[in-house]
Write a protein that holds these residues in place. Structure first.
Motif, PDB file in Angstrom:
ATOM      1  N   GLY A  77       0.820  -1.214   0.000  1.00  0.00           N
ATOM      2  CA  GLY A  77       0.000   0.000   0.000  1.00  0.00           C
ATOM      3  C   GLY A  77       0.849   1.257   0.000  1.00  0.00           C
ATOM      4  O   GLY A  77       0.329   2.359   0.034  1.00  0.00           O
ATOM      5  N   PHE A  78       2.172   1.083  -0.034  1.00  0.00           N
ATOM      6  CA  PHE A  78       3.069   2.239  -0.057  1.00  0.00           C
ATOM      7  C   PHE A  78       3.414   2.595  -1.506  1.00  0.00           C
ATOM      8  O   PHE A  78       3.550   1.714  -2.347  1.00  0.00           O
ATOM      9  CB  PHE A  78       4.368   1.928   0.685  1.00  0.00           C
ATOM     10  N   GLU A 112       2.722   2.561  -8.096  1.00  0.00           N
ATOM     11  CA  GLU A 112       2.435   1.150  -7.878  1.00  0.00           C
ATOM     12  C   GLU A 112       2.384   0.894  -6.385  1.00  0.00           C
ATOM     13  O   GLU A 112       2.862   1.695  -5.593  1.00  0.00           O
ATOM     14  CB  GLU A 112       3.473   0.254  -8.559  1.00  0.00           C
ATOM     15  N   GLU A 113       1.788  -0.243  -6.029  1.00  0.00           N
ATOM     16  CA  GLU A 113       1.665  -0.560  -4.614  1.00  0.00           C
ATOM     17  C   GLU A 113       2.846  -1.387  -4.164  1.00  0.00           C
ATOM     18  O   GLU A 113       3.037  -2.509  -4.613  1.00  0.00           O
ATOM     19  CB  GLU A 113       0.378  -1.358  -4.381  1.00  0.00           C
ATOM     20  N   LEU A 114       3.641  -0.827  -3.274  1.00  0.00           N
ATOM     21  CA  LEU A 114       4.827  -1.522  -2.770  1.00  0.00           C
ATOM     22  C   LEU A 114       4.645  -1.864  -1.302  1.00  0.00           C
ATOM     23  O   LEU A 114       3.805  -1.292  -0.612  1.00  0.00           O
ATOM     24  CB  LEU A 114       6.052  -0.610  -2.907  1.00  0.00           C
ATOM     25  N   GLU A 173      10.237  -2.548   0.351  1.00  0.00           N
ATOM     26  CA  GLU A 173      10.535  -2.231  -1.057  1.00  0.00           C
ATOM     27  C   GLU A 173      10.641  -0.722  -1.259  1.00  0.00           C
ATOM     28  O   GLU A 173      11.531  -0.234  -1.965  1.00  0.00           O
ATOM     29  CB  GLU A 173       9.441  -2.795  -1.978  1.00  0.00           C
ATOM     30  N   TYR A 174       9.712   0.010  -0.660  1.00  0.00           N
ATOM     31  CA  TYR A 174       9.736   1.473  -0.764  1.00  0.00           C
ATOM     32  C   TYR A 174      11.045   2.010  -0.181  1.00  0.00           C
ATOM     33  O   TYR A 174      11.718   2.859  -0.772  1.00  0.00           O
ATOM     34  CB  TYR A 174       8.531   2.053  -0.008  1.00  0.00           C
ATOM     35  N   ALA A 175      11.433   1.477   0.979  1.00  0.00           N
ATOM     36  CA  ALA A 175      12.664   1.926   1.636  1.00  0.00           C
ATOM     37  C   ALA A 175      13.883   1.603   0.780  1.00  0.00           C
ATOM     38  O   ALA A 175      14.787   2.429   0.633  1.00  0.00           O
ATOM     39  CB  ALA A 175      12.800   1.270   3.007  1.00  0.00           C
TER      40      ALA A 175
END
Lengths: 425, 118
Positions: free
Chosen positions: A51-52, A59-61, A65-67
């Protein structure tokens, strides 16, 4: 080892990393990120749900993954960072630079200097001690984030029979997480008559698994001497006072607390920065600069966000502004107006605007005080209406972000007021 | 058959009422925008979820993993069980497949983080 820097960024989570990238991209090369953990990424590393990144990457990470995308970017840009480093104090010096005292295995106890400092320390959870729940102090009571860290980063088994107090997003996420780890979550109790979590989390974390959400309920007693044995949950009236006789006993070995987040501002206060009691973060200008010249603040240490994408965007701006400050100093002249929160608005960030320091696009972020349907968001400067925007629904759990073009604000001399106006239906 | 559900597309949280006949959604009411109708249709005929959890690694610590695509909702527990029965060898890179075709869903499980031997 180098001791003098252009910009020192305190915190290597999403805010610190984005601030560093923002500063580097704005032309500042002399940057250092200080992080107390042994990896970059901050809280995102334990937020393994998805949801990040919908705004940032389309896209939804998951959190890790975002970090990692941001950490990769920091490495790619060659921005130096030091891990396992605890900053102890930030103080303005007589020549305008800032002294940053820290302790680390690599450096020992030293004081570095920087022309600008960006505060990006994030926030922490409200602990049990701050909640005034009566009862004993057995093992088995955790903040939701502590349990999240134990499970997701350490691989620990936290408990089998769980009650959660507080229906903020972390509480909801942990209800699902505990269920997937084989635990039974008996209930999520929420003091307020509404959840402060996102609707999608209520559906996907509670409803999907048949976990009841008890609105207007709270934990009134904790049982068990050495090990938690159970909790009493009672209904509360409209004044949030427990209704006698409504207590129900829930046997459990784990109680998770998800009862709000507090910006971690000890260093900020020590540096002489003024704190806004509504956000528990610094008062900042349009440039995200605090009252102490050359000290900037961004992310959850400034005000608690619900979306990391908003943290990244805000922090990138703080980084770019700090880079500009290092090169040009504070922009003088122009008129400085206060931004005040009127009807239905709890706070605004920034709390003041200098018309000489405006960007092409300027953000005013705020939260509303309650649930509003069919209203207008209005921003005025004296008699002049700057913005009027209709909205079908506004809720306290969603931070609002109003973007104003430079020409809307360039000529104002009166204070700005942000408020909610009911629309005649 | 009548189903009631809450749309999760925006904070409005519209209370939707949908009529389902023969496995098909024939009408949706209560929505204020087209997204609500679409949500009800997917949610009532073939609900899917992205599953995130952790898998144990050869180093003893867990690594976060996720289903590469959303899987049918009723397969969540089977997929988690398959993940928990597996071990991810270290080092692992973000995006590496750590389990193929989890629980017969045809969906791979990928690592959500890079981890070295340590």
């Amino acid at each position: 080892m180098k001791n003098e820097y252009g910009i020192i960024i305190i915190g290597g989570g999403p805010a610190g990393m984005a601030a560093a990238i923002g500063a580097k991209e704005a032309g500042e090369d002399d940057i250092l990120i200080l992080e107390r953990d042994s990896v970059l990424g901050g809280i995102l590393n334990q937020c393994i749900h998805n949801g990040f990144g919908l705004h940032t990457f389309n896209e939804e990470l998951t959190g890790p993954e975002y970090a990692e995308r941001f950490a990769d970017k920091v490495r790619e840009l060659g921005i130096p960072f030091e891990l396992d480093t605890m900053v102890l104090d930030v103080s303005p010096m007589e020549d305008g630079r800032k002294a940053v005292s820290l302790i680390s295995a690599k450096r020992g106890a030293v004081t570095l200097t920087a022309k600008a400092v960006i505060l990006a320390m994030g926030c922490r959870e409200r602990p049990r001690g701050a909640l005034n729940i009566p009862g004993s102090r057995p093992q088995g009571v955790y903040t939701a984030g502590t349990a999240q860290k134990l499970i997701n980063l350490e691989g620990a088994h936290v408990g089998k029979e769980v009650v959660i107090l507080g229906s903020g997003d972390i509480g909801l996420i942990m209800a699902r997480r505990m269920t997937l780890e084989g635990a039974h979550v008996a209930a999520v109790a929420e003091l307020m008559p509404y959840s402060s979590g996102l609707k999608r989390n209520i559906v996907q974390c509670l409803d999907d698994y048949g976990i009841p959400l008890l609105l207007s309920h709270t934990v009134v007693d904790i049982k068990g001497k050495d090990k938690l044995e159970g909790v009493y949950i009672a209904e509360v009236d409209e004044k949030r006072t427990p209704i006698p006789g409504s207590e129900v006993y829930y046997p459990c070995d784990t109680l998770l607390l998800s009862c709000g987040l507090i910006p971690e501002n000890e260093l900020t206060v020590g540096a002489g920065v003024e704190i806004d009691p509504r956000t528990n973060g610094a008062y900042v200008s349009e440039s995200l600069e605090t009252n102490v010249e050359g000290v900037f603040s961004c992310g959850n240490v400034l005000h608690v966000h619900d979306l990391v994408d908003f943290v990244s965007e805000e922090s990138k701006r703080a980084g770019a502004n700090a880079a500009r400050y290092v090169k040009q100093g504070r922009k003088a002249g122009g008129s400085t107006v206060n931004v005040s929160a009127g009807n239905g608005v709890r706070y605004t960030v920034p709390s003041k605007i200098n018309t000489n320091a405006l960007e092409e696009l300027n953000h005013i972020r705020f939260r509303v005080t309650g649930v509003y349907t069919n209203v207008s968001i209005v921003i005025t400067s004296g008699d002049k209406e700057i913005l009027r925007r209709k909205s079908r629904i506004l809720v306290p759990s969603e931070m609002l972000d109003i973007i104003l073009k430079r020409d809307k604000l360039a000529d104002i001399t009166d204070d700005l007021k942000v408020y909610i106006e009911e629309v005649e239906s | 058959m009548t189903h009631e559900l809450i749309c999760i597309n925006c904070p409005m949280g519209c209370a939707l009422t949908a009529q389902v006949e023969g496995g098909k959604v024939i009408s949706v009411s209560g929505n204020t925008c087209p997204r609500g109708e679409q949500y009800a249709k997917t949610e009532l005929t073939a609900p899917v979820r992205t599953v995130t959890t952790t898998m144990i690694t050869s180093g003893g610590k867990p690594v976060p993993v996720k289903t590469k695509e959303p899987i049918p909702k009723e397969k969540i527990f089977d997929v988690v069980a398959a993940i928990k029965a597996s071990t991810a060898p270290l080092p692992v890179k973000m995006g590496d497949v750590v389990l193929s075709d989890a629980a017969g869903t045809g969906v791979d499980i990928v690592s959500a983080r890079s981890l070295n031997n340590a």
